[in-house]
Motif scaffolding. Structure first.
Motif, mmCIF file in Angstrom:
data_model
loop_
_atom_site.group_PDB
_atom_site.id
_atom_site.type_symbol
_atom_site.label_atom_id
_atom_site.label_comp_id
_atom_site.label_asym_id
_atom_site.label_seq_id
_atom_site.Cartn_x
_atom_site.Cartn_y
_atom_site.Cartn_z
ATOM 1 N N TRP A 39 0.940 -1.206 -0.067
ATOM 2 C CA TRP A 39 0.049 0.226 0.235
ATOM 3 C C TRP A 39 0.946 1.268 0.163
ATOM 4 C CZ3 TRP A 39 -4.594 -1.565 -1.674
ATOM 5 C CH2 TRP A 39 -4.998 -3.016 -1.042
ATOM 6 N N GLN A 40 1.966 1.401 -0.304
ATOM 7 C CA GLN A 40 2.956 2.302 -0.677
ATOM 8 C C GLN A 40 3.520 2.423 -1.905
ATOM 9 O OE1 GLN A 40 5.105 3.240 2.841
ATOM 10 N NE2 GLN A 40 6.570 4.844 1.851
ATOM 11 N N CYS A 41 3.608 3.740 -2.150
ATOM 12 C CA CYS A 41 4.035 3.966 -3.617
ATOM 13 C C CYS A 41 5.091 4.935 -3.730
ATOM 14 C CB CYS A 41 2.763 5.011 -4.229
ATOM 15 S SG CYS A 41 1.263 4.218 -4.254
ATOM 16 N N GLU A 42 6.030 5.056 -4.679
ATOM 17 C CA GLU A 42 7.144 5.602 -5.189
ATOM 18 C C GLU A 42 7.005 6.742 -6.274
ATOM 19 O OE1 GLU A 42 11.263 4.596 -3.293
ATOM 20 O OE2 GLU A 42 10.621 3.177 -4.983
ATOM 21 N N GLY A 43 7.234 7.471 -6.478
ATOM 22 C CA GLY A 43 7.545 8.447 -7.634
ATOM 23 C C GLY A 43 8.745 7.844 -8.480
ATOM 24 N N THR A 44 8.429 8.034 -9.775
ATOM 25 C CA THR A 44 9.519 7.641 -10.854
ATOM 26 C C THR A 44 10.240 8.967 -11.251
ATOM 27 O OG1 THR A 44 8.156 7.596 -12.721
ATOM 28 C CG2 THR A 44 8.490 5.401 -11.613
ATOM 29 N N PRO A 45 11.709 8.703 -11.538
ATOM 30 C CA PRO A 45 12.267 10.127 -11.826
ATOM 31 C C PRO A 45 11.850 10.764 -13.033
ATOM 32 C CG PRO A 45 13.644 8.318 -12.056
ATOM 33 C CD PRO A 45 12.359 7.753 -11.416
ATOM 34 N N VAL A 46 10.734 11.287 -13.409
ATOM 35 C CA VAL A 46 10.255 11.944 -14.422
ATOM 36 C C VAL A 46 10.154 13.427 -14.417
ATOM 37 C CG1 VAL A 46 9.385 9.655 -15.262
ATOM 38 C CG2 VAL A 46 7.974 11.335 -13.877
ATOM 39 N N PHE A 80 4.768 4.247 -8.944
ATOM 40 C CA PHE A 80 4.558 2.853 -8.813
ATOM 41 C C PHE A 80 4.298 2.611 -7.498
ATOM 42 C CE2 PHE A 80 5.547 -1.317 -7.789
ATOM 43 C CZ PHE A 80 5.363 -2.050 -8.944
ATOM 44 N N CYS A 81 2.875 1.824 -7.402
ATOM 45 C CA CYS A 81 2.380 1.486 -6.085
ATOM 46 C C CYS A 81 2.431 -0.125 -5.886
ATOM 47 C CB CYS A 81 0.978 2.037 -6.009
ATOM 48 S SG CYS A 81 1.111 3.761 -6.131
ATOM 49 N N ASN A 82 2.493 -0.396 -4.709
ATOM 50 C CA ASN A 82 2.379 -1.851 -4.422
ATOM 51 C C ASN A 82 1.205 -2.261 -3.788
ATOM 52 O OD1 ASN A 82 2.694 -4.607 -3.583
ATOM 53 N ND2 ASN A 82 4.584 -4.134 -2.154
ATOM 54 N N CYS A 83 0.179 -2.706 -4.616
ATOM 55 C CA CYS A 83 -1.354 -2.928 -4.222
ATOM 56 C C CYS A 83 -1.513 -4.414 -4.058
ATOM 57 C CB CYS A 83 -2.214 -2.120 -5.324
ATOM 58 S SG CYS A 83 -2.072 -0.543 -5.529
ATOM 59 N N PRO A 84 -1.552 -5.037 -2.981
ATOM 60 C CA PRO A 84 -1.817 -6.347 -2.802
ATOM 61 C C PRO A 84 -3.218 -6.863 -3.674
ATOM 62 C CG PRO A 84 -1.061 -5.417 -0.901
ATOM 63 C CD PRO A 84 -1.598 -4.309 -1.608
ATOM 64 N N THR A 85 -4.157 -6.095 -3.642
ATOM 65 C CA THR A 85 -5.178 -6.696 -4.175
ATOM 66 C C THR A 85 -5.743 -5.565 -5.389
ATOM 67 O OG1 THR A 85 -6.659 -5.529 -2.630
ATOM 68 C CG2 THR A 85 -6.038 -7.793 -2.253
ATOM 69 N N SER A 86 -6.584 -5.834 -6.309
ATOM 70 C CA SER A 86 -7.068 -4.788 -7.377
ATOM 71 C C SER A 86 -8.270 -4.215 -6.937
ATOM 72 C CB SER A 86 -7.368 -5.803 -8.496
ATOM 73 O OG SER A 86 -6.468 -6.432 -8.900
ATOM 74 N N GLY A 87 -8.384 -2.905 -7.228
ATOM 75 C CA GLY A 87 -9.508 -2.042 -7.194
ATOM 76 C C GLY A 87 -9.010 -0.636 -7.515
ATOM 77 N N PRO A 143 -1.887 -6.005 -8.206
ATOM 78 C CA PRO A 143 -0.584 -6.445 -8.169
ATOM 79 C C PRO A 143 0.069 -6.661 -9.452
ATOM 80 C CG PRO A 143 -2.433 -7.763 -6.829
ATOM 81 C CD PRO A 143 -3.199 -6.632 -7.600
ATOM 82 N N THR A 144 -0.623 -6.555 -10.504
ATOM 83 C CA THR A 144 0.316 -6.573 -11.716
ATOM 84 C C THR A 144 0.242 -5.169 -12.509
ATOM 85 O OG1 THR A 144 -1.834 -7.187 -12.930
ATOM 86 C CG2 THR A 144 -0.247 -9.015 -12.121
ATOM 87 N N SER A 145 -0.429 -4.319 -11.868
ATOM 88 C CA SER A 145 -0.360 -3.011 -12.799
ATOM 89 C C SER A 145 -0.255 -1.948 -11.602
ATOM 90 C CB SER A 145 -1.464 -2.929 -13.712
ATOM 91 O OG SER A 145 -1.665 -1.605 -14.323
ATOM 92 N N GLY A 146 0.752 -1.565 -11.290
ATOM 93 C CA GLY A 146 0.890 -0.512 -9.910
ATOM 94 C C GLY A 146 1.307 0.729 -10.525
#
Length: 344
Positions: A39-46, A80-87, A143-146
């Motif tokens: 449930w935590q996210c990081e920004g990518t260096p864009v 990019f986010c680490n989502c254990p479930t879809s929603g 989980p496959t698209s964060g």
């Protein structure tokens, strides 16, 4: 001769610019994506965008004075986010700073402190630090698209406050705030090892000095009547003349108690040597200061005058005199001079 008069025009030339200037460059960066907590996210260096803001301040730059600046990269980034479930989930943002803080102000240096606000969609500009503030928009994640678009953190505002009187400029370069991003589950602890955005700034705050003549910007003086026989060549009259003076004192801001300004005198109606020419043949005007020291014309004869408690004290004493060997013509006369004050 009778009805004699002499008129002086004055101008102030000070450095351009308010009297406060701010150069603000903001840089956004992000860390690595490995091992993100759930449930935590990081920004990518864009987003590595520098915003430059020029602000000039003409008011006195004294302790307690504030000025505002906004920033906006104008660009969307991605995270990019680490989502254990879809929603479709709400995002939550936390902001911290490692700068020393007192009474809601972040200490930038000995002269400057700031309140930093980051815009979050919904609640608006939030003052750093803040904890788990919700963005009212929701984002799909699985989980496959964060990978999610990241707009939060690209804009906000900064309020600067002087902690002491400022003369010249003060600078800061470093990190203002860290922004952390969670999604879906606001009860999870924020892992401070994974910031979404670093807010860094290069700041230059400049106090611009300026001055004004205390008595206005145009001066006139009547030198009175004098017998031609009392005139000397280049010097003060021998007799029958009462010296008169013009007060060219200044009121200044942002110069400081140890500063100085420069006075330069020029003729607007012709000169010979250091004498102002008049509209009568053979008659000129000489200049002295309040201590009876000769005052010359042109940059090579300019005078540095100290500024004490943001004021100067300067008297100018014009006097009629002969120019060369020519006979002095009788009648009324005028002349014009320009005094230019340069402020450091």
């Amino acid at each position: 001769m009778s009805g004699n008069s002499s008129t002086y025009r004055t101008f102030i030339r000070a450095q351009a610019g308010l009297c406060l200037a701010i150069m603000l460059a903001l840089v956004w960066s992000s860390g690595a994506l490995a091992d993100l907590p759930a449930w935590q996210c990081e920004g990518t260096p864009v987003i590595e965008q520098n915003n430059t803001i020029n602000m000039d301040m003409i008011e006195a730059s004294q302790a307690g004075q504030t000025t505002n600046s906004t920033f906006d990269t104008g660009q969307q980034g991605t995270g990019f986010c680490n989502c254990p479930t879809s929603g479709s989930y709400t995002s939550y943002f936390t902001a911290t700073s490692t700068l020393p803080e007192s009474g809601g102000w972040l200490r930038l240096n000995d002269e400057l402190e700031a309140q930093v606000y980051i815009f979050v969609y919904g609640p608006g500009d939030l003052q750093v630090p803040f904890d788990k503030k919700a963005n009212i928009a929701s984002s799909p994640c699985s989980p496959t698209s964060g990978t999610i678009s990241l707009g939060t953190g690209r804009r906000g505002k900064i309020v600067f406050r002087l902690t002491q009187n400022l003369v010249g400029e003060t600078t800061f370069s470093g990190r203002l705030a860290n922004l952390y991003w969670q999604i879906g589950n606001s009860s999870a602890a924020v892992d401070l090892s994974y910031p979404a955005v670093h807010v860094n700034a290069d700041i230059t705050l400049r106090a611009i000095a300026s001055c004004q003549f205390r008595a206005g910007d145009t001066f006139s003086i009547d030198l009175g009547d004098i017998d031609k026989a009392a005139l000397t060549e280049g010097g003060m009259p021998k007799s029958g003349y009462t010296p008169k003076s013009i007060d060219l004192s200044l009121d200044c801001i942002n110069v400081g108690s140890s500063g100085k300004v420069n006075y330069m005198f020029q003729s607007a109606s012709g000169s010979e040597g250091n004498l102002l020419l008049t509209d009568l043949r053979g008659l000129g005007i000489g200049l002295r200061d309040g201590d009876d020291n000769p005052v010359g014309l042109g940059a090579e004869n300019s005078i540095d005058v100290p500024v004490i408690s943001n004021t100067t004290s300067f008297l100018l004493k014009p006097y009629p005199t002969k120019v060369g060997k020519a006979a002095v013509e009788s009648g009324r006369y005028t002349t014009q001079a320009i005094v230019t004050v340069s402020v450091p």
